[in-house]
Scaffold this active site. Sequence first.
Site, short mmCIF file in Angstrom:
data_model
loop_
_atom_site.label_atom_id
_atom_site.label_comp_id
_atom_site.label_asym_id
_atom_site.label_seq_id
_atom_site.Cartn_x
_atom_site.Cartn_y
_atom_site.Cartn_z
N LYS A 189 30.14 38.97 58.20
CA LYS A 189 31.59 39.00 57.96
C LYS A 189 32.31 39.16 59.29
O LYS A 189 32.05 40.12 60.03
CB LYS A 189 31.94 40.16 57.03
O1 G3P Z 1 36.45 43.38 50.68
C1 G3P Z 1 37.68 43.79 51.23
C2 G3P Z 1 38.11 45.03 50.63
O2 G3P Z 1 37.12 46.01 50.76
C3 G3P Z 1 39.44 45.57 51.02
O3 G3P Z 1 39.83 46.21 49.87
O4 G3P Z 1 40.83 47.87 48.48
O5 G3P Z 1 40.51 48.34 50.92
O6 G3P Z 1 42.23 46.70 50.14
P1 G3P Z 1 40.92 47.35 49.87
#
Ligand code: G3P
Length: 224
Positions: free
Chosen positions: A88
Amino acid sequence: MIYLADTANIEELKDLFYYFPIAGVTTNPTIIGAEKKPLSLILPQIIDIVGDKRMLHVQMISNIAEDMVREAKTYKARFGLGDNFFAKIPVSKEGYRAMPMLKDAGINVTATAIFTQQQALLAARAGADWVAPYVNRLDNISSHGIEVVKHIVDNIREFKLHTKVLAASFKTVDQVHRVSMVGSHAATIGHEIIERLSSHPMTDMSLEWFERDGKDLYDIEIND
Ligand code: G3P
């Protein structure tokens, strides 16, 4: 649309993989940080659960393209990872530079931390296999996560790109529903949201009714 698990919590992963058709796992430094364990301990446990058929997307922490490539090669070699491994790479300038380098080295790429259709298109042109737009983080700043996902999906169709959309960052079932309706190829979701989207109170009620109605009537002996 396929489902991936956006967590590094081993108990959550075991639960999700036991019950649901989960196609892989995604992690990032924040997700790893939430477990308060170093990557060297947590990654082998995740790999055990994921196996070699499902996808494993691991975020690089290096900032310079050459270091990102070294980092990805190190993980691949140290943990004996194959074609199911995706490095990633955030869509920084160095990230865009790293993408073709990784592809040349035979390493799959997931471009991440995407907030616009243009970032996704650029990453696709740089060779990314997957692009990961952050839906909830967009919605949270009065922007439109679903619309961004739709524009990326439309671009991929229009320009006949091999890149796929891995929608990420969800806080509601409705967001997941909507990205599937605009044709996202995949969504990576936390444990709680996967639990919620898989169930419905009417399903529970119907099961209770089936149990009540069929009681004492299902008299055929079940073979081993
Ligand atoms: O995969 C990306 C993700 O982990 C970000 O999510 O919930 O931190 O916005 P969030």
